[in-house]
Scaffold this motif. Structure first.
Motif, mmCIF file in Angstrom:
data_model
loop_
_atom_site.group_PDB
_atom_site.id
_atom_site.type_symbol
_atom_site.label_atom_id
_atom_site.label_comp_id
_atom_site.label_asym_id
_atom_site.label_seq_id
_atom_site.Cartn_x
_atom_site.Cartn_y
_atom_site.Cartn_z
ATOM 1 N N ALA A 3 -49.571 -19.003 -40.038
ATOM 2 C CA ALA A 3 -50.381 -19.820 -40.933
ATOM 3 C C ALA A 3 -51.805 -19.938 -40.410
ATOM 4 O O ALA A 3 -52.768 -19.979 -41.169
ATOM 5 C CB ALA A 3 -49.757 -21.208 -41.089
ATOM 6 N N ALA A 4 -51.958 -19.997 -39.061
ATOM 7 C CA ALA A 4 -53.286 -20.111 -38.487
ATOM 8 C C ALA A 4 -54.108 -18.874 -38.775
ATOM 9 O O ALA A 4 -55.277 -18.946 -39.152
ATOM 10 C CB ALA A 4 -53.185 -20.344 -36.977
ATOM 11 N N ASN A 5 -53.517 -17.690 -38.587
ATOM 12 C CA ASN A 5 -54.231 -16.451 -38.839
ATOM 13 C C ASN A 5 -54.556 -16.277 -40.309
ATOM 14 O O ASN A 5 -55.619 -15.795 -40.676
ATOM 15 C CB ASN A 5 -53.401 -15.255 -38.359
ATOM 16 C CG ASN A 5 -53.311 -15.209 -36.847
ATOM 17 O OD1 ASN A 5 -54.188 -15.713 -36.157
ATOM 18 N ND2 ASN A 5 -52.243 -14.606 -36.340
ATOM 19 N N THR A 6 -53.608 -16.656 -41.167
ATOM 20 C CA THR A 6 -53.827 -16.512 -42.601
ATOM 21 C C THR A 6 -55.009 -17.344 -43.054
ATOM 22 O O THR A 6 -55.842 -16.900 -43.852
ATOM 23 C CB THR A 6 -52.570 -16.948 -43.376
ATOM 24 O OG1 THR A 6 -51.485 -16.124 -42.963
ATOM 25 C CG2 THR A 6 -52.772 -16.775 -44.871
ATOM 26 N N SER A 7 -55.099 -18.582 -42.558
ATOM 27 C CA SER A 7 -56.161 -19.460 -43.015
ATOM 28 C C SER A 7 -57.529 -18.967 -42.589
ATOM 29 O O SER A 7 -58.524 -19.219 -43.252
ATOM 30 C CB SER A 7 -55.930 -20.893 -42.492
ATOM 31 O OG SER A 7 -55.950 -20.913 -41.084
ATOM 32 N N ARG A 8 -57.619 -18.236 -41.456
ATOM 33 C CA ARG A 8 -58.890 -17.690 -41.025
ATOM 34 C C ARG A 8 -59.233 -16.412 -41.769
ATOM 35 O O ARG A 8 -60.367 -15.969 -41.766
ATOM 36 C CB ARG A 8 -58.849 -17.413 -39.514
ATOM 37 C CG ARG A 8 -58.889 -18.663 -38.665
ATOM 38 C CD ARG A 8 -59.190 -18.307 -37.232
ATOM 39 N NE ARG A 8 -58.141 -17.473 -36.647
ATOM 40 C CZ ARG A 8 -57.122 -17.932 -35.971
ATOM 41 N NH1 ARG A 8 -56.972 -19.230 -35.808
ATOM 42 N NH2 ARG A 8 -56.216 -17.111 -35.455
ATOM 43 N N GLY A 9 -58.242 -15.790 -42.423
ATOM 44 C CA GLY A 9 -58.440 -14.474 -43.006
ATOM 45 C C GLY A 9 -58.999 -14.481 -44.408
ATOM 46 O O GLY A 9 -59.340 -13.437 -44.931
ATOM 47 N N ARG A 10 -59.123 -15.628 -45.057
ATOM 48 C CA ARG A 10 -59.604 -15.680 -46.427
ATOM 49 C C ARG A 10 -60.895 -16.491 -46.493
ATOM 50 O O ARG A 10 -60.926 -17.648 -46.069
ATOM 51 C CB ARG A 10 -58.563 -16.315 -47.350
ATOM 52 C CG ARG A 10 -57.249 -15.558 -47.422
ATOM 53 C CD ARG A 10 -56.416 -16.128 -48.565
ATOM 54 N NE ARG A 10 -55.101 -15.511 -48.599
ATOM 55 C CZ ARG A 10 -54.006 -16.078 -48.133
ATOM 56 N NH1 ARG A 10 -54.065 -17.260 -47.571
ATOM 57 N NH2 ARG A 10 -52.844 -15.466 -48.223
ATOM 58 N N SER A 11 -61.936 -15.903 -47.042
ATOM 59 C CA SER A 11 -63.189 -16.624 -47.186
ATOM 60 C C SER A 11 -63.110 -17.563 -48.379
ATOM 61 O O SER A 11 -62.488 -17.251 -49.386
ATOM 62 C CB SER A 11 -64.343 -15.626 -47.369
ATOM 63 O OG SER A 11 -64.150 -14.864 -48.534
ATOM 64 N N ILE A 17 -55.183 -26.950 -47.020
ATOM 65 C CA ILE A 17 -54.268 -26.689 -48.129
ATOM 66 C C ILE A 17 -53.418 -25.454 -47.823
ATOM 67 O O ILE A 17 -52.201 -25.451 -48.042
ATOM 68 C CB ILE A 17 -55.045 -26.510 -49.446
ATOM 69 C CG1 ILE A 17 -55.717 -27.839 -49.839
ATOM 70 C CG2 ILE A 17 -54.115 -26.041 -50.565
ATOM 71 C CD1 ILE A 17 -56.569 -27.743 -51.085
ATOM 72 N N GLU A 18 -54.064 -24.392 -47.332
ATOM 73 C CA GLU A 18 -53.313 -23.183 -46.973
ATOM 74 C C GLU A 18 -52.244 -23.497 -45.933
ATOM 75 O O GLU A 18 -51.111 -23.017 -46.021
ATOM 76 C CB GLU A 18 -54.264 -22.117 -46.434
ATOM 77 C CG GLU A 18 -55.066 -21.411 -47.506
ATOM 78 C CD GLU A 18 -55.642 -20.105 -47.004
ATOM 79 O OE1 GLU A 18 -55.359 -19.733 -45.843
ATOM 80 O OE2 GLU A 18 -56.362 -19.455 -47.772
ATOM 81 N N ARG A 19 -52.626 -24.283 -44.948
ATOM 82 C CA ARG A 19 -51.674 -24.604 -43.882
ATOM 83 C C ARG A 19 -50.513 -25.448 -44.406
ATOM 84 O O ARG A 19 -49.358 -25.227 -44.031
ATOM 85 C CB ARG A 19 -52.401 -25.335 -42.756
ATOM 86 C CG ARG A 19 -53.295 -24.426 -41.922
ATOM 87 C CD ARG A 19 -54.073 -25.207 -40.876
ATOM 88 N NE ARG A 19 -54.679 -24.315 -39.890
ATOM 89 C CZ ARG A 19 -55.440 -24.733 -38.883
ATOM 90 N NH1 ARG A 19 -55.692 -26.034 -38.743
ATOM 91 N NH2 ARG A 19 -55.940 -23.858 -38.033
ATOM 92 N N ALA A 20 -50.802 -26.418 -45.268
ATOM 93 C CA ALA A 20 -49.741 -27.273 -45.806
ATOM 94 C C ALA A 20 -48.748 -26.459 -46.624
ATOM 95 O O ALA A 20 -47.523 -26.597 -46.455
ATOM 96 C CB ALA A 20 -50.346 -28.383 -46.663
ATOM 97 N N PHE A 21 -49.258 -25.587 -47.504
ATOM 98 C CA PHE A 21 -48.343 -24.762 -48.295
ATOM 99 C C PHE A 21 -47.615 -23.759 -47.410
ATOM 100 O O PHE A 21 -46.451 -23.424 -47.673
ATOM 101 C CB PHE A 21 -49.101 -24.052 -49.418
ATOM 102 C CG PHE A 21 -49.301 -24.903 -50.638
ATOM 103 C CD1 PHE A 21 -48.279 -25.076 -51.550
ATOM 104 C CD2 PHE A 21 -50.498 -25.564 -50.851
ATOM 105 C CE1 PHE A 21 -48.444 -25.879 -52.673
ATOM 106 C CE2 PHE A 21 -50.680 -26.371 -51.969
ATOM 107 C CZ PHE A 21 -49.650 -26.528 -52.888
ATOM 108 N N GLY A 22 -48.289 -23.289 -46.372
ATOM 109 C CA GLY A 22 -47.619 -22.384 -45.433
ATOM 110 C C GLY A 22 -46.435 -23.060 -44.754
ATOM 111 O O GLY A 22 -45.387 -22.436 -44.558
ATOM 112 N N LEU A 23 -46.582 -24.347 -44.415
ATOM 113 C CA LEU A 23 -45.474 -25.081 -43.797
ATOM 114 C C LEU A 23 -44.313 -25.235 -44.777
ATOM 115 O O LEU A 23 -43.149 -25.085 -44.388
ATOM 116 C CB LEU A 23 -45.943 -26.453 -43.321
ATOM 117 C CG LEU A 23 -46.923 -26.500 -42.143
ATOM 118 C CD1 LEU A 23 -47.216 -27.941 -41.763
ATOM 119 C CD2 LEU A 23 -46.368 -25.725 -40.944
#
Length: 254
Positions: A3-11, A17-23
């Protein structure tokens, strides 16, 4: 990808929000119940971040803390799931109708929801004797073609964890209850691109399924019918059509 890498990968994205849905997705992949340390390990996020996100999701009703101090998916998700299922059914119906028109047997779409397969759409065969699976029905994945097709695309360790949580009960004399034999079937499904149910959930019923590629959820489509009509010739005709329809449906859902 964590989730950490994903959130850094999208501008332009909102990281929290990305992290919460990832969880939430991580919890769904692990049967709907996890502890904070396990969530931190699986997501790659720091424990203080996990604690803050989880507390917010609990306050909103999307998670619930059990007396064991583990967290489970909350009832607020039911409303979202019901709306999503209606949308999926509406988008899938024209594609499933094509399968019925060209192959003559009932067509289904199902998804992996936690540790269960849930049927989200169906178009029945026009035959008077046909297979009918109620939309919303939940079953274990090891005894269904759609379940096998989906599990074949998952990492083997995730599949083993799922089977340990659910067990592999036998519903008919044909149900696969041996993990090693099941692993061989998943390898075959991954290699060929389709999976079969040979009367493993219900005697006299045969089913062939393919997973949807690059879909927003773990989805599969299938056709099913009586063994006498689900011949090898029909299966041979069904697999390429299911694959073509699956790609088109996946494109519609993205």
């Amino acid at each position: 990808m964590t989730a950490a890498n994903t959130s850094r990968g999208r501008s332009g994205s909102v990281q929290s929000i990305e992290r919460a849905f990832g969880l939430l997705e991580t919890m769904a992949d692990h049967g709907g119940m996890m502890g904070l340390s396990q969530l931190a390990t699986e997501s790659g996020l720091p424990l203080p971040t996990i604690h803050r996100l989880v507390r917010t999701l609990v306050d909103l009703g999307y998670l619930h803390q059990e007396p064991s101090r583990q967290y489970v998916l909350g009832p607020k998700l039911i409303k979202l799931g019901e709306s999503s299922a209606r949308m999926l059914s509406s988008q899938a119906r024209p594609h499933l109708t094509r399968l019925v028109d060209e192959l003559g047997e009932s067509a289904n779409m199902a998804m992996l929801d936690g540790d269960r397969i849930v049927y989200v759409a169906q178009v029945p065969s026009r035959h008077s004797m046909r297979m009918f699976t109620e939309v919303g029905r939940r079953v274990l994945p090891h005894c269904t073609a759609v379940g096998k097709a989906i599990l074949a695309g998952m990492p083997p360790d995730k599949v083993r964890d799922l089977l340990q949580r659910t067990g592999m009960p036998g519903y008919t004399d044909h149900t696969i209850t041996d993990p090693a034999e099941f692993a061989r079937q998943l390898e075959h499904a991954a290699r060929t691109g389709y999976a079969m149910d040979e009367g493993e959930q219900e005697l006299g019923v045969r089913c062939v399924a393919v997973a949807l590629p690059e879909a927003p959820a773990r989805l599969a489509i299938s056709i099913s019918g009586p063994v006498g009509r689900m011949t090898e010739d029909l299966v041979d005709r069904a697999v390429p059509l299911l694959t073509t329809v699956g790609r088109a449906l996946s494109d519609d859902l993205r």
